[in-house]
Design a protein around this motif. Structure first.
Motif, PDB file in Angstrom:
ATOM      1  N   THR A   3       5.019   3.732  -9.194  1.00  0.00           N
ATOM      2  CA  THR A   3       4.850   3.015  -7.943  1.00  0.00           C
ATOM      3  C   THR A   3       5.931   3.455  -6.960  1.00  0.00           C
ATOM      4  O   THR A   3       6.520   2.658  -6.252  1.00  0.00           O
ATOM      5  CB  THR A   3       4.918   1.491  -8.166  1.00  0.00           C
ATOM      6  N   SER A   4       6.228   4.740  -6.951  1.00  0.00           N
ATOM      7  CA  SER A   4       7.199   5.304  -6.018  1.00  0.00           C
ATOM      8  C   SER A   4       6.666   5.178  -4.607  1.00  0.00           C
ATOM      9  O   SER A   4       5.470   4.953  -4.394  1.00  0.00           O
ATOM     10  CB  SER A   4       7.442   6.773  -6.357  1.00  0.00           C
ATOM     11  N   PRO A   5       7.530   5.357  -3.574  1.00  0.00           N
ATOM     12  CA  PRO A   5       7.097   5.192  -2.188  1.00  0.00           C
ATOM     13  C   PRO A   5       5.945   6.099  -1.789  1.00  0.00           C
ATOM     14  O   PRO A   5       5.241   5.816  -0.823  1.00  0.00           O
ATOM     15  CB  PRO A   5       8.362   5.510  -1.392  1.00  0.00           C
ATOM     16  N   VAL A   6       5.735   7.229  -2.506  1.00  0.00           N
ATOM     17  CA  VAL A   6       4.660   8.134  -2.118  1.00  0.00           C
ATOM     18  C   VAL A   6       3.322   7.730  -2.727  1.00  0.00           C
ATOM     19  O   VAL A   6       2.309   8.329  -2.418  1.00  0.00           O
ATOM     20  CB  VAL A   6       4.991   9.592  -2.507  1.00  0.00           C
ATOM     21  N   THR A   7       3.297   6.741  -3.603  1.00  0.00           N
ATOM     22  CA  THR A   7       2.024   6.257  -4.147  1.00  0.00           C
ATOM     23  C   THR A   7       1.355   5.370  -3.112  1.00  0.00           C
ATOM     24  O   THR A   7       1.937   4.379  -2.677  1.00  0.00           O
ATOM     25  CB  THR A   7       2.241   5.458  -5.446  1.00  0.00           C
ATOM     26  N   PRO A   8       0.147   5.694  -2.673  1.00  0.00           N
ATOM     27  CA  PRO A   8      -0.511   4.862  -1.667  1.00  0.00           C
ATOM     28  C   PRO A   8      -0.704   3.429  -2.150  1.00  0.00           C
ATOM     29  O   PRO A   8      -0.947   3.184  -3.337  1.00  0.00           O
ATOM     30  CB  PRO A   8      -1.866   5.554  -1.468  1.00  0.00           C
ATOM     31  N   THR A   9      -0.605   2.512  -1.221  1.00  0.00           N
ATOM     32  CA  THR A   9      -0.981   1.130  -1.483  1.00  0.00           C
ATOM     33  C   THR A   9      -2.480   0.995  -1.266  1.00  0.00           C
ATOM     34  O   THR A   9      -3.024   1.471  -0.272  1.00  0.00           O
ATOM     35  CB  THR A   9      -0.246   0.174  -0.531  1.00  0.00           C
ATOM     36  N   VAL A  10      -3.143   0.369  -2.207  1.00  0.00           N
ATOM     37  CA  VAL A  10      -4.584   0.136  -2.101  1.00  0.00           C
ATOM     38  C   VAL A  10      -4.819  -1.178  -1.364  1.00  0.00           C
ATOM     39  O   VAL A  10      -4.266  -2.220  -1.730  1.00  0.00           O
ATOM     40  CB  VAL A  10      -5.228   0.093  -3.493  1.00  0.00           C
ATOM     41  N   VAL A  11      -5.634  -1.130  -0.326  1.00  0.00           N
ATOM     42  CA  VAL A  11      -6.027  -2.325   0.421  1.00  0.00           C
ATOM     43  C   VAL A  11      -7.519  -2.536   0.188  1.00  0.00           C
ATOM     44  O   VAL A  11      -8.345  -1.706   0.583  1.00  0.00           O
ATOM     45  CB  VAL A  11      -5.724  -2.185   1.924  1.00  0.00           C
ATOM     46  N   LEU A  12      -7.857  -3.631  -0.479  1.00  0.00           N
ATOM     47  CA  LEU A  12      -9.235  -3.943  -0.858  1.00  0.00           C
ATOM     48  C   LEU A  12      -9.864  -4.867   0.185  1.00  0.00           C
ATOM     49  O   LEU A  12      -9.356  -5.959   0.440  1.00  0.00           O
ATOM     50  CB  LEU A  12      -9.262  -4.619  -2.223  1.00  0.00           C
ATOM     51  N   VAL A  13     -10.967  -4.424   0.778  1.00  0.00           N
ATOM     52  CA  VAL A  13     -11.613  -5.170   1.860  1.00  0.00           C
ATOM     53  C   VAL A  13     -12.975  -5.661   1.369  1.00  0.00           C
ATOM     54  O   VAL A  13     -13.884  -4.867   1.118  1.00  0.00           O
ATOM     55  CB  VAL A  13     -11.781  -4.280   3.109  1.00  0.00           C
ATOM     56  N   HIS A  14     -13.108  -6.963   1.223  1.00  0.00           N
ATOM     57  CA  HIS A  14     -14.365  -7.527   0.736  1.00  0.00           C
ATOM     58  C   HIS A  14     -15.427  -7.483   1.829  1.00  0.00           C
ATOM     59  O   HIS A  14     -15.141  -7.290   3.014  1.00  0.00           O
ATOM     60  CB  HIS A  14     -14.162  -8.955   0.223  1.00  0.00           C
ATOM     61  N   GLY A  15     -16.665  -7.683   1.417  1.00  0.00           N
ATOM     62  CA  GLY A  15     -17.769  -7.668   2.356  1.00  0.00           C
ATOM     63  C   GLY A  15     -18.224  -9.062   2.729  1.00  0.00           C
ATOM     64  O   GLY A  15     -17.502 -10.052   2.563  1.00  0.00           O
ATOM     65  N   ALA A  16     -19.442  -9.131   3.255  1.00  0.00           N
ATOM     66  CA  ALA A  16     -20.024 -10.410   3.641  1.00  0.00           C
ATOM     67  C   ALA A  16     -20.362 -11.227   2.404  1.00  0.00           C
ATOM     68  O   ALA A  16     -20.540 -10.692   1.305  1.00  0.00           O
ATOM     69  CB  ALA A  16     -21.283 -10.171   4.465  1.00  0.00           C
ATOM     70  N   PHE A  17     -20.444 -12.543   2.597  1.00  0.00           N
ATOM     71  CA  PHE A  17     -20.874 -13.481   1.561  1.00  0.00           C
ATOM     72  C   PHE A  17     -19.930 -13.475   0.357  1.00  0.00           C
ATOM     73  O   PHE A  17     -20.328 -13.768  -0.769  1.00  0.00           O
ATOM     74  CB  PHE A  17     -22.310 -13.167   1.111  1.00  0.00           C
ATOM     75  N   ALA A  18     -18.675 -13.125   0.588  1.00  0.00           N
ATOM     76  CA  ALA A  18     -17.671 -13.041  -0.479  1.00  0.00           C
ATOM     77  C   ALA A  18     -16.313 -13.341   0.120  1.00  0.00           C
ATOM     78  O   ALA A  18     -16.163 -13.535   1.330  1.00  0.00           O
ATOM     79  CB  ALA A  18     -17.681 -11.647  -1.112  1.00  0.00           C
ATOM     80  N   ASP A  19     -15.302 -13.389  -0.744  1.00  0.00           N
ATOM     81  CA  ASP A  19     -13.926 -13.480  -0.275  1.00  0.00           C
ATOM     82  C   ASP A  19     -13.076 -12.552  -1.124  1.00  0.00           C
ATOM     83  O   ASP A  19     -13.595 -11.822  -1.979  1.00  0.00           O
ATOM     84  CB  ASP A  19     -13.402 -14.922  -0.302  1.00  0.00           C
ATOM     85  N   ALA A  20     -11.767 -12.552  -0.904  1.00  0.00           N
ATOM     86  CA  ALA A  20     -10.896 -11.597  -1.591  1.00  0.00           C
ATOM     87  C   ALA A  20     -10.885 -11.807  -3.101  1.00  0.00           C
ATOM     88  O   ALA A  20     -10.573 -10.873  -3.853  1.00  0.00           O
ATOM     89  CB  ALA A  20      -9.473 -11.694  -1.030  1.00  0.00           C
ATOM     90  N   ALA A  21     -11.253 -13.003  -3.571  1.00  0.00           N
ATOM     91  CA  ALA A  21     -11.284 -13.250  -5.013  1.00  0.00           C
ATOM     92  C   ALA A  21     -12.335 -12.398  -5.712  1.00  0.00           C
ATOM     93  O   ALA A  21     -12.261 -12.195  -6.935  1.00  0.00           O
ATOM     94  CB  ALA A  21     -11.556 -14.733  -5.288  1.00  0.00           C
TER      95      ALA A  21
END
Length: 241
Positions: A3-21
């Motif tokens: 998890t060094s600074p050069v490892t990208p952070t993953v940002v997960l974007v949910h769709g409609a009819f859902a939430d981040a869970a």
């Protein structure tokens, strides 16, 4: 995986009819591999609004970001992916729009899925006054249309906790198509009854995405097949480190 600074952070974007869970299983898989990950709320108020919010989340992360979008979240990351520190895009059972194209236009190229007939309309107040229309999936249709391969007790919870999508999101056009300048990956849910799998395949081909297909997977593939979704995301992280 480091998890060094050069490892990208993953940002997960949910769709409609859902939430981040809806990403919970995927988050657990990524964290177990040491991949930095966040799953912010998608406002679901319209493509420009939602993309601006997700882009702002990405821009405030120190270092490179891989954006991952499920369903309508794919349209959102297509626009938000223009943020300077975004280095890759992953589409999961998602809409992959071209610049100037709307979700409705892309859907219209192919036979309609059962989703359209399963939507119910609600009204919500606008800050400037008046109301607008939002849609959700009828509870009795949700299991077969969205989550056919998810246990029934889980599906009932998903149906009850779904977040509606502003109807305007179907007609707003994409201001950018970040896949033109960023590498992309795509997962096609082979048994999707919310987004026609042909829509997913077409968008992935057009973007030149590295693509995998999961036979028998429903639209709720992030819930039913989290390990396989995470595996594709990890491929993207490794390729963009």
């Amino acid at each position: 995986m480091s998890t060094s600074p050069v490892t990208p952070t993953v940002v997960l974007v949910h769709g409609a009819f859902a939430d981040a869970a809806s990403w919970s299983g995927v988050v657990a898989e990524l964290q177990s591999r040491g991949v930095p990950v966040v799953a912010p709320p998608n406002p679901l108020r319209g493509l420009a609004c939602d993309a601006a919010y997700v882009a702002s989340v990405a821009e405030q992360i120190d270092g490179p970001v891989v954006l991952v979008g499920h369903s309508y979240g794919g349209a959102v990351i297509t626009v938000a992916g223009a943020a300077e520190n975004v280095v890759g895009l992953v589409y999961v059972a998602a809409y992959v729009l071209a610049e100037g194209e709307s979700v409705g236009e892309l859907q219209g190229r192919f036979p309609e899925s059962p989703l359209g007939a399963s939507l119910v309309q609600w009204a919500y107040p606008l800050p400037e006054g008046g109301t607008a229309v939002e849609v959700s999936v009828a509870a009795d249709a949700f299991p077969s249309v969205v989550a056919a391969d998810v246990p029934a007790d889980v599906t009932r919870v998903l149906a009850a906790t779904q977040r509606p999508l502003a109807a305007s999101a179907f007609t707003e056009t994409a201001a950018a198509a970040a896949w033109r300048t960023r590498p992309s990956w795509a997962l096609v849910a082979g048994a999707d009854r919310a987004v026609n799998p042909e829509v997913e395949r077409f968008g992935a081909r057009r973007a030149g995405a590295t693509t995998v297909e999961i036979e028998g997977a429903s639209h709720a593939v992030t819930v039913s097949r989290p390990a396989e979704v995470a595996a594709l995301v990890i491929d993207a992280v490794r390729a963009t480190r």
